[in-house]
Design an enzyme around this catalytic site. Structure first.
Site, PDB file in Angstrom:
ATOM      1  CE  LYS A 216      -3.072   3.047   0.497  1.00 28.83           C
ATOM      2  NZ  LYS A 216      -4.388   3.181   0.990  1.00 28.83           N
ATOM      3  CB  CYS A 270      -3.911   8.654   0.697  1.00 28.78           C
ATOM      4  SG  CYS A 270      -5.575   8.481   1.327  1.00 28.78           S
TER       5      CYS A 270
HETATM    6  N1  SAJ Z   1      -2.599  14.844  -8.630  1.00 31.21           N
HETATM    7  C1  SAJ Z   1      -1.810  15.645  -9.452  1.00 31.21           C
HETATM    8  N2  SAJ Z   1      -1.524  15.196 -10.710  1.00 31.21           N
HETATM    9  C2  SAJ Z   1      -1.993  14.004 -11.185  1.00 31.21           C
HETATM   10  C3  SAJ Z   1      -2.782  13.188 -10.326  1.00 31.21           C
HETATM   11  C4  SAJ Z   1      -3.076  13.643  -9.049  1.00 31.21           C
HETATM   12  O1  SAJ Z   1      -1.356  16.735  -9.065  1.00 31.21           O
HETATM   13  O2  SAJ Z   1      -1.703  13.679 -12.341  1.00 31.21           O
HETATM   14  C5  SAJ Z   1      -2.907  15.320  -7.264  1.00 31.21           C
HETATM   15  C6  SAJ Z   1      -4.409  15.503  -7.003  1.00 31.21           C
HETATM   16  O3  SAJ Z   1      -4.867  16.737  -7.454  1.00 31.21           O
HETATM   17  C7  SAJ Z   1      -4.455  15.370  -5.491  1.00 31.21           C
HETATM   18  C8  SAJ Z   1      -3.358  14.342  -5.195  1.00 31.21           C
HETATM   19  O4  SAJ Z   1      -2.533  14.315  -6.328  1.00 31.21           O
HETATM   20  O5  SAJ Z   1      -4.124  16.600  -4.868  1.00 31.21           O
HETATM   21  C9  SAJ Z   1      -3.856  12.945  -4.884  1.00 31.21           C
HETATM   22  O6  SAJ Z   1      -4.927  12.596  -5.749  1.00 31.21           O
HETATM   23  P1  SAJ Z   1      -5.095  11.135  -6.386  1.00 31.21           P
HETATM   24  O7  SAJ Z   1      -6.318  11.152  -7.221  1.00 31.21           O
HETATM   25  O8  SAJ Z   1      -3.832  10.746  -7.050  1.00 31.21           O
HETATM   26  O9  SAJ Z   1      -5.217  10.150  -5.141  1.00 31.21           O
HETATM   27  P2  SAJ Z   1      -6.143  10.081  -3.808  1.00 31.21           P
HETATM   28  O10 SAJ Z   1      -5.349  10.666  -2.690  1.00 31.21           O
HETATM   29  O11 SAJ Z   1      -7.505  10.593  -4.022  1.00 31.21           O
HETATM   30  O12 SAJ Z   1      -6.247   8.471  -3.632  1.00 31.21           O
HETATM   31  C10 SAJ Z   1      -5.056   7.703  -3.570  1.00 31.21           C
HETATM   32  C11 SAJ Z   1      -5.193   6.509  -4.544  1.00 31.21           C
HETATM   33  N3  SAJ Z   1      -3.911   5.860  -4.710  1.00 31.21           N
HETATM   34  C12 SAJ Z   1      -3.372   5.651  -5.936  1.00 31.21           C
HETATM   35  O13 SAJ Z   1      -3.908   6.013  -6.961  1.00 31.21           O
HETATM   36  C13 SAJ Z   1      -2.065   4.916  -5.963  1.00 31.21           C
HETATM   37  C14 SAJ Z   1      -6.238   5.535  -4.001  1.00 31.21           C
HETATM   38  O14 SAJ Z   1      -6.282   4.361  -4.803  1.00 31.21           O
HETATM   39  C15 SAJ Z   1      -5.900   5.146  -2.557  1.00 31.21           C
HETATM   40  O15 SAJ Z   1      -6.869   4.250  -2.021  1.00 31.21           O
HETATM   41  C16 SAJ Z   1      -5.909   6.402  -1.737  1.00 31.21           C
HETATM   42  O16 SAJ Z   1      -4.867   7.271  -2.236  1.00 31.21           O
HETATM   43  C17 SAJ Z   1      -5.655   6.020  -0.283  1.00 31.21           C
HETATM   44  O17 SAJ Z   1      -6.638   5.950   0.480  1.00 31.21           O
HETATM   45  O18 SAJ Z   1      -4.500   5.717   0.066  1.00 31.21           O
END
Ligand code: SAJ
Length: 424
Positions: A216, A270
């Protein structure tokens, strides 16, 4: 706990963004569920068939589960056949993980445990936490045997199965995603797999607890490092006068390149937290993961420096605004697009920093109805109003409502696009 789960009871400890949807998923399969949370308000809300968090479809499912009698919430643990611990694991100062919620949860269920029960840790945890949790359980219940001492003969089965669902798509991902299930022994893994098969349609893959914990952390650190790469590119391109969005689109035409999107920082509870759990336990070996965190953490300050520059440029062009004040519109406050969650949001951080400098703000956040108290003196306004009067427009989150922006911006406005809505 084996065989027919319809005669058994499962208990979810922690009814937040993971615990409540998981409770609802079991209840939808007609398994009796006892949800436990220290938050009295959450417990009362759930027992009325309502929810205290925002997640699509969850309200319907919880309503049905409570009305049909499969889900009931309470503030103190009761006997059950399986316990799922889904409580927060934040970090303290110095990025040290705070396991106190897990300790409290484990010690609260220990008195009601009986031979044959299964305890599963779902909270994202540093490597070794499941073993630590089993020790906490054993301290309270010396009359029962646990896997760290009794191996396959233990009275209680203990496993780690990290949640991996994406906020906003939890109900679908909970069912469809594969699950990594790490028992403290193979029998512990098998017992946990049997439970997840009640509602998971994805594959349930068995491993040991330490690997499941690291898996994870690895997933979220992988995403953090990849976003850091995109964020670093945005700084490099700014210096070299290259449009980073065009650059990424072109580089991604390569069959083995897939660069993520730069933004105003990495938020949520996360991805901005979990990589630190790796860095904290093996600091010398996790240099890249550490640096990626620093790159992403510094991005909001970089966006702020761009806002300052835009204000200066506007004042150079319109010195009369020196007296009347520069009108700033911030578009987006949530930690990512199309959700209402402001927790650990880099956009929120930027708004608060501007607030400290006494800059009056027009804030556009279509997913909330009022501003958080720390920003209460500013104005939450519709997009059209903000754009009709703003001198400086800062796009912080790529909400779908902002797609029409290119048509609405006025030529004399200074625009900072942190998320690439305008692209050119
Ligand atoms: N972000 C960027 N650029 C991108 C993608 C995301 O700047 O290309 C930013 C988003 O705006 C946000 C942050 O990253 O601020 C996180 O967003 P996210 O959509 O990547 O992830 P979370 O935090 O909503 O959910 C993540 C997920 N993990 C992965 O994709 C590896 C989810 O599957 C997990 O269950 C979750 O963390 C968790 O609970 O750990």
């Amino acid at each position: 706990m084996t065989g027919n789960y319809h005669n058994k009871t499962v208990s979810l400890i922690g009814l937040g963004y993971i615990g409540l949807p998981t409770a609802a998923a079991f209840a939808m399969r007609k398994v009796k569920v006892i949800g436990v949370d220290v938050n009295q308000h959450a417990v009362e809300t759930i027992n009325q068939g309502k929810i205290h968090i925002v997640e699509p479809e969850l309200d319907m499912v919880v309503h049905a589960a409570v009305t049909e009698g499969y889900l009931r919430a309470t503030t103190s643990p009761e006997p059950a056949d399986a316990f799922f611990i889904a409580v927060p694991t934040p970090f303290k100062g110095n990025h040290k993980p705070d396991l106190s919620y897990i300790e409290t949860a484990a010690k609260s269920i220990a008195p009601v445990l009986k031979k044959g029960d299964v305890v599963i840790l779902e909270s994202t945890s540093p490597v070794g936490t499941t073993e630590q949790m089993a020790e906490w359980l054993a301290t309270v219940r010396p009359d029962l045997s646990f896997p760290q001492h009794a191996g396959e003969q233990s009275d209680i089965r203990v496993a780690h199965c990290p949640e991996r669902v994406l906020p906003g798509q939890v109900m679908r991902e909970l069912v469809e995603n594969d699950r990594v299930i790490g028992g403290m022994t193979p029998k512990c893994s098998e017992a946990a797999v049997g439970l997840y098969r009640v509602f998971v349609q994805g594959e349930c893959i068995q491993t040991n607890a330490r690997t499941a914990e690291m898996c994870k952390l690895t997933e979220n650190a992988f995403r953090d490092v990849n976003i850091a790469f995109a964020n670093e590119l945005s700084l490099i391109c700014d210096k070299l006068d290259i449009n980073v969005w065009e650059l990424i689109k072109l580089a991604n035409r390569h069959p083995r390149v897939n660069i993520l999107q730069p933004g105003c920082g990495v938020g949520g509870h996360c991805i901005a937290v979990d990589p630190w759990f790796i860095v904290d336990s093996v600091p010398d070996e996790s240099r890249l993961i550490h640096t990626a965190r620093e790159v992403n953490e510094s991005k909001p300050e970089w966006v702020l420096s761009r806002i300052d520059r835009a204000i200066e440029q506007f004042l150079d062009r319109s010195p009369e605004a020196m007296n009347s004040g520069v009108r700033i519109a911030l578009l987006g406050l949530a930690f990512k697009p199309n959700i209402d969650d402001l927790r650990e949001s880099p956009a929120m951080h930027i708004a608060l920093r501007l607030n400290e400098r006494n800059r009056p703000l027009m804030i556009v956040e279509p997913n909330i109805e009022s501003l958080p108290s720390a920003l209460a003196q500013h104005h939450l306004v519709p997009l059209e109003i903000a754009l009709s009067s703003a001198d400086v427009v800062v796009i912080l989150v790529a909400h779908r409502e902002f797609e029409c922006l290119p048509d609405l911006l006025r030529p004399n406005q200074q625009v900072i696009d942190a998320v690439g809505i305008l692209k050119n």
